[in-house]
Motif scaffolding. Structure first.
Motif, PDB file in Angstrom:
ATOM      1  N   CYS A 508       0.805  -1.220   0.000  1.00 16.24           N
ATOM      2  CA  CYS A 508       0.000   0.000   0.000  1.00 16.24           C
ATOM      3  C   CYS A 508       0.840   1.274   0.000  1.00 16.24           C
ATOM      4  O   CYS A 508       0.287   2.383   0.031  1.00 16.24           O
ATOM      5  CB  CYS A 508      -0.986   0.053   1.167  1.00 16.24           C
ATOM      6  SG  CYS A 508      -2.224  -1.265   1.095  1.00 16.24           S
ATOM      7  N   GLN A 509       2.142   1.154  -0.015  1.00 15.90           N
ATOM      8  CA  GLN A 509       3.008   2.335  -0.102  1.00 15.90           C
ATOM      9  C   GLN A 509       3.171   2.685  -1.585  1.00 15.90           C
ATOM     10  O   GLN A 509       4.262   2.629  -2.142  1.00 15.90           O
ATOM     11  CB  GLN A 509       4.350   2.056   0.577  1.00 15.90           C
ATOM     12  CG  GLN A 509       5.269   3.258   0.719  1.00 15.90           C
ATOM     13  CD  GLN A 509       4.691   4.343   1.595  1.00 15.90           C
ATOM     14  OE1 GLN A 509       3.986   4.069   2.554  1.00 15.90           O
ATOM     15  NE2 GLN A 509       4.953   5.584   1.248  1.00 15.90           N
ATOM     16  N   TRP A 510       2.049   3.057  -2.212  1.00 17.78           N
ATOM     17  CA  TRP A 510       2.044   3.299  -3.652  1.00 17.78           C
ATOM     18  C   TRP A 510       0.786   4.020  -4.080  1.00 17.78           C
ATOM     19  O   TRP A 510      -0.154   4.218  -3.292  1.00 17.78           O
ATOM     20  CB  TRP A 510       2.151   1.974  -4.406  1.00 17.78           C
ATOM     21  CG  TRP A 510       0.991   1.021  -4.203  1.00 17.78           C
ATOM     22  CD1 TRP A 510      -0.339   1.253  -4.441  1.00 17.78           C
ATOM     23  CD2 TRP A 510       1.068  -0.322  -3.714  1.00 17.78           C
ATOM     24  NE1 TRP A 510      -1.080   0.154  -4.147  1.00 17.78           N
ATOM     25  CE2 TRP A 510      -0.257  -0.840  -3.709  1.00 17.78           C
ATOM     26  CE3 TRP A 510       2.112  -1.150  -3.318  1.00 17.78           C
ATOM     27  CZ2 TRP A 510      -0.559  -2.126  -3.296  1.00 17.78           C
ATOM     28  CZ3 TRP A 510       1.811  -2.443  -2.917  1.00 17.78           C
ATOM     29  CH2 TRP A 510       0.500  -2.923  -2.901  1.00 17.78           C
ATOM     30  N   ILE A 511       0.758   4.399  -5.370  1.00 14.49           N
ATOM     31  CA  ILE A 511      -0.453   4.845  -6.054  1.00 14.49           C
ATOM     32  C   ILE A 511      -0.636   3.941  -7.267  1.00 14.49           C
ATOM     33  O   ILE A 511       0.302   3.728  -8.044  1.00 14.49           O
ATOM     34  CB  ILE A 511      -0.360   6.320  -6.508  1.00 14.49           C
ATOM     35  CG1 ILE A 511      -0.188   7.240  -5.296  1.00 14.49           C
ATOM     36  CG2 ILE A 511      -1.600   6.725  -7.292  1.00 14.49           C
ATOM     37  CD1 ILE A 511      -0.039   8.696  -5.668  1.00 14.49           C
ATOM     38  N   ASP A 512      -1.836   3.394  -7.437  1.00 18.15           N
ATOM     39  CA  ASP A 512      -2.146   2.539  -8.575  1.00 18.15           C
ATOM     40  C   ASP A 512      -2.401   3.429  -9.795  1.00 18.15           C
ATOM     41  O   ASP A 512      -3.420   4.119  -9.881  1.00 18.15           O
ATOM     42  CB  ASP A 512      -3.385   1.698  -8.251  1.00 18.15           C
ATOM     43  CG  ASP A 512      -3.699   0.686  -9.353  1.00 18.15           C
ATOM     44  OD1 ASP A 512      -3.056   0.748 -10.417  1.00 18.15           O
ATOM     45  OD2 ASP A 512      -4.596  -0.148  -9.139  1.00 18.15           O
ATOM     46  N   ILE A 513      -1.443   3.427 -10.754  1.00 18.12           N
ATOM     47  CA  ILE A 513      -1.544   4.299 -11.932  1.00 18.12           C
ATOM     48  C   ILE A 513      -1.803   3.486 -13.199  1.00 18.12           C
ATOM     49  O   ILE A 513      -1.517   3.946 -14.307  1.00 18.12           O
ATOM     50  CB  ILE A 513      -0.272   5.164 -12.094  1.00 18.12           C
ATOM     51  CG1 ILE A 513       0.960   4.277 -12.314  1.00 18.12           C
ATOM     52  CG2 ILE A 513      -0.082   6.076 -10.899  1.00 18.12           C
ATOM     53  CD1 ILE A 513       2.201   5.064 -12.706  1.00 18.12           C
ATOM     54  N   THR A 514      -2.384   2.298 -13.034  1.00 18.66           N
ATOM     55  CA  THR A 514      -2.631   1.432 -14.181  1.00 18.66           C
ATOM     56  C   THR A 514      -3.466   2.125 -15.256  1.00 18.66           C
ATOM     57  O   THR A 514      -3.224   1.945 -16.457  1.00 18.66           O
ATOM     58  CB  THR A 514      -3.352   0.154 -13.713  1.00 18.66           C
ATOM     59  OG1 THR A 514      -2.585  -0.465 -12.673  1.00 18.66           O
ATOM     60  CG2 THR A 514      -3.522  -0.829 -14.868  1.00 18.66           C
ATOM     61  N   ASP A 515      -4.433   2.930 -14.852  1.00 20.36           N
ATOM     62  CA  ASP A 515      -5.354   3.567 -15.799  1.00 20.36           C
ATOM     63  C   ASP A 515      -4.954   4.985 -16.168  1.00 20.36           C
ATOM     64  O   ASP A 515      -5.726   5.684 -16.846  1.00 20.36           O
ATOM     65  CB  ASP A 515      -6.765   3.577 -15.202  1.00 20.36           C
ATOM     66  CG  ASP A 515      -7.214   2.193 -14.756  1.00 20.36           C
ATOM     67  OD1 ASP A 515      -6.957   1.240 -15.510  1.00 20.36           O
ATOM     68  OD2 ASP A 515      -7.802   2.082 -13.659  1.00 20.36           O
ATOM     69  N   VAL A 516      -3.789   5.443 -15.731  1.00 20.60           N
ATOM     70  CA  VAL A 516      -3.381   6.832 -15.965  1.00 20.60           C
ATOM     71  C   VAL A 516      -2.700   6.961 -17.320  1.00 20.60           C
ATOM     72  O   VAL A 516      -1.832   6.151 -17.672  1.00 20.60           O
ATOM     73  CB  VAL A 516      -2.430   7.307 -14.840  1.00 20.60           C
ATOM     74  CG1 VAL A 516      -1.908   8.703 -15.132  1.00 20.60           C
ATOM     75  CG2 VAL A 516      -3.152   7.274 -13.497  1.00 20.60           C
ATOM     76  N   LYS A 517      -3.085   7.982 -18.072  1.00 23.87           N
ATOM     77  CA  LYS A 517      -2.471   8.247 -19.370  1.00 23.87           C
ATOM     78  C   LYS A 517      -1.173   9.034 -19.188  1.00 23.87           C
ATOM     79  O   LYS A 517      -0.939   9.663 -18.153  1.00 23.87           O
ATOM     80  CB  LYS A 517      -3.434   9.036 -20.251  1.00 23.87           C
ATOM     81  CG  LYS A 517      -4.732   8.298 -20.550  1.00 23.87           C
ATOM     82  CD  LYS A 517      -5.659   9.159 -21.389  1.00 23.87           C
ATOM     83  CE  LYS A 517      -6.984   8.431 -21.675  1.00 23.87           C
ATOM     84  NZ  LYS A 517      -7.903   9.277 -22.474  1.00 23.87           N
ATOM     85  N   ALA A 518      -0.344   9.023 -20.222  1.00 24.36           N
ATOM     86  CA  ALA A 518       0.903   9.796 -20.177  1.00 24.36           C
ATOM     87  C   ALA A 518       0.582  11.280 -20.060  1.00 24.36           C
ATOM     88  O   ALA A 518      -0.394  11.774 -20.636  1.00 24.36           O
ATOM     89  CB  ALA A 518       1.733   9.519 -21.420  1.00 24.36           C
ATOM     90  N   GLY A 519       1.416  12.003 -19.332  1.00 26.89           N
ATOM     91  CA  GLY A 519       1.206  13.436 -19.165  1.00 26.89           C
ATOM     92  C   GLY A 519       1.967  13.975 -17.976  1.00 26.89           C
ATOM     93  O   GLY A 519       2.786  13.272 -17.359  1.00 26.89           O
ATOM     94  N   ASN A 520       1.701  15.224 -17.636  1.00 27.18           N
ATOM     95  CA  ASN A 520       2.318  15.886 -16.489  1.00 27.18           C
ATOM     96  C   ASN A 520       1.306  15.979 -15.363  1.00 27.18           C
ATOM     97  O   ASN A 520       0.149  16.387 -15.583  1.00 27.18           O
ATOM     98  CB  ASN A 520       2.799  17.284 -16.875  1.00 27.18           C
ATOM     99  CG  ASN A 520       3.958  17.225 -17.840  1.00 27.18           C
ATOM    100  OD1 ASN A 520       5.031  16.738 -17.507  1.00 27.18           O
ATOM    101  ND2 ASN A 520       3.737  17.697 -19.059  1.00 27.18           N
TER     102      ASN A 520
END
Length: 585
Positions: A508-520
């Motif tokens: 749980c020491q994380w953020i699930d970014i599986t669905d995040v698109k490339a960007g800033n």
């Protein structure tokens, strides 16, 4: 001395005229009972008895004064009148100051106490354009009351502390006056108001006392060997007496620092004042902080919504409800509240209460470590069953083909320091901690940290959270011993001067970014997000970083605590090139 930063010219002619008027009124005889005032339609109107008594009463009060000092000569920077040169009247002082009059001053309040100021004045003032645009370069942090705290100064867009070498009342008074208070009551050393983080900007500050700003005082450049944050300077300033503590009291507590809150309301229909209770609906830590500040009892330990165990007063009427504070107000009356009382539970057992404390904890995240340890991991689903049980994955994970496939995780380490003056303890006692069979540990808080990935306009694209599975002292500063350890159902907490390390490889020491698109994006970490545990300062609980994600790799940079930068530097952080259109640059 009285807490005002400046004075204005006083109308001494008023006092001289009252002296002459009082003497004239005293010498004038009243007409006898049989004497009648001649009727006249012209000429001056006869003076009413009240008009004669006004100057007479003022002159009478002056005649009762016992004048003792004369020839008072101050240079101006003195922090107290006793430091000026003066002389005593000797012997019989009845004839003292015969040719003069008692000294009179007219004081100007600072912004916090002026009408319409942030302290809760009644009138609204027009902000001057220059003041609105110019940011203060000195501030106080970590104090329980207005006019006290750790001194921090702004240099090159970054806030830092002041070393306490040669720190004295003259320099402290410059800080107090610059911030709109009076002279300094105390110049505190040895991080008496808690330790800061980041840079130490000034050392060996030696003000004369007449400077307009601390930056006008001579000082020496700081080196790493010169000072540590255990030597941060602080101040207690003289502030105007407002009498706020007379409008609130505690009842039923075991000590003067706890009890059910009772507030004094102004004259009602019958013209009398009355004490009443505060509705406990929605009562929390921020409201309790304001109540303890108004009482002059420091910080809040707990804000209580039920106080049946403190039922020791004959006050039973609810007179205040819907209280919502930001935490910076000086009194409960300055907080938002219902115009008419509307309390869902009206019994006295549901009245608000507080437990106050002279000290409080202060948690800060070590921002550079987040930047140094951030990386991406594609973790197989069969290794994430426990994390899914704790809701540490995004909602789309529920539709994944378990146990096949993987989730993309943004991982990083968190090092959380307690720089306050009291240990940080979970709100719930150990009797109510929940055992988690999957991970084999107890949860002492439902949510301890929030991890969010935001777009430049603040929209969340991914989030995570960290339950307080174990609060303990991982490491401590020199000469500070560890007090909290999770082993064998031990006590949990973070000692003052210690830190708790959550390694990047912990569940749980994380953020699930599986669905995040490339960007800033902006990476944001917030400690104690629900403010369940009281701290001396909540403004430094958030940390932000700039993130650049290309779909395969991630760059994390410019990590800083939320209040560590100037307003201008924060604006630049939020609008670095490429962020506005959310494209990789």
């Amino acid at each position: 001395m009285l807490g005002f930063p400046a004075e204005k010219k006083v109308n001494r002619n008023f006092y001289k005229r009252s002296k002459r008027a009082a003497k004239a009124a005293k010498g004038r005889r009243r007409p006898g009972p049989r004497q009648r005032r001649p009727k006249s339609r012209s000429g001056p109107r006869p003076r009413r008895r009240e008009e004669v008594r006004g100057p007479q009463r003022l002159w009478g009060a002056r005649q009762q004064l016992n004048v003792r000092l004369h020839s008072v000569a101050c240079a101006g920077p003195e922090v107290h009148l006793s430091l000026c040169s003066w002389e005593f009247y000797k012997g019989n002082a009845s004839g003292a100051c015969r040719g003069g009059m008692p000294a009179v001053v007219s004081c100007l309040p600072g912004p916090l106490f002026a009408p319409g100021g942030s302290g809760g004045g009644l009138q609204k003032r027009k902000r001057q354009p220059q003041q609105a645009q110019q940011q203060q370069r000195v501030r106080l942090k970590g104090g329980a009351k207005p006019g006290e705290g750790r001194v921090e100064v702004l240099k090159d867009g970054v806030w830092g502390t002041v070393c306490d070498d040669r720190w004295g009342l003259a320099s402290a008074s410059v800080v107090c006056r610059e911030l709109g208070f009076g002279s300094a009551k105390e110049a505190l050393t040895g991080a008496r108001m808690g330790q800061g983080m980041g840079q130490i900007h000034l050392n060996e500050v030696q003000c004369l006392g007449s400077e307009k700003s601390l930056w006008n005082c001579p000082s020496r450049n700081i080196t790493q060997e010169d000072c540590k944050h255990s030597e941060d300077a602080a101040v207690r300033c003289n502030v105007p007496y407002m009498g706020y503590e007379t409008k609130i009291r505690l009842s039923g507590g075991r000590s003067p620092f706890e009890g059910r809150i009772e507030v004094l309301l102004g004259p009602g229909r019958n013209g009398s004042q009355r004490w009443g209770l505060v509705c406990g609906d929605g009562w929390g830590t921020l409201e309790a902080m304001v109540a303890c500040r108004q009482l002059g009892l420091g910080f809040a330990n707990h804000g209580l919504q039920e106080t049946w165990y403190w039922d020791a007063s004959n006050v039973t009427e609810m007179v205040l409800s819907g209280v919502k504070c930001t935490g910076h107000e000086m009194t409960l009356s300055h907080c938002a509240h219902h115009s008419t009382v509307s309390c869902r539970k009206t019994g006295t057992r549901f009245a608000a209460g507080v437990i106050c404390s002279e000290t409080a904890s202060d948690l800060l995240l070590h921002a550079p470590l987040v930047q140094e340890t951030a990386y991406i991991e594609d973790r197989p689903l069969h290794m994430l069953y426990c994390a899914a049980e704790e809701n540490c994955l995004s909602s789309s994970a529920q539709n994944a083909n378990w146990p096949y496939g993987h989730r993309r995780l943004l991982r990083f380490s968190s090092q959380i320091h307690n720089n306050g003056r009291a240990d940080f303890r979970p709100k719930a006692g150990r009797h109510s901690w929940v055992w988690h069979e999957c991970h084999g540990h107890y949860h002492s808080m439902d949510i301890f940290t929030h991890y969010d990935l935001l777009t430049p306009n603040g929209t969340k694209v991914a989030e995570g959270h960290k339950a307080s599975f174990c609060l303990e002292d991982t490491e401590c500063e020199e000469e500070v011993g560890k007090r909290y350890e999770c082993a064998n159902f031990g006590e949990q907490g973070i000692t003052v001067g210690c830190w708790d390390l959550y390694r990047h490889d912990i569940d749980c020491q994380w953020i699930d970014i599986t669905d995040v698109k490339a960007g800033n994006y902006i990476l944001q970490v917030v400690i104690n997000p629900r403010q369940e545990v009281a701290e001396s300062d909540f403004t430094n609980n958030a940390m932000k970083c700039n993130c650049k994600y290309d779909g395969h790799r991630i760059w994390v940079h410019s990590c800083h605590i939320g209040d560590a930068l100037s307003e201008e530097a924060n604006r630049r952080f939020e609008q670095y090139p490429g962020q506005l259109n959310n494209q990789i640059v």
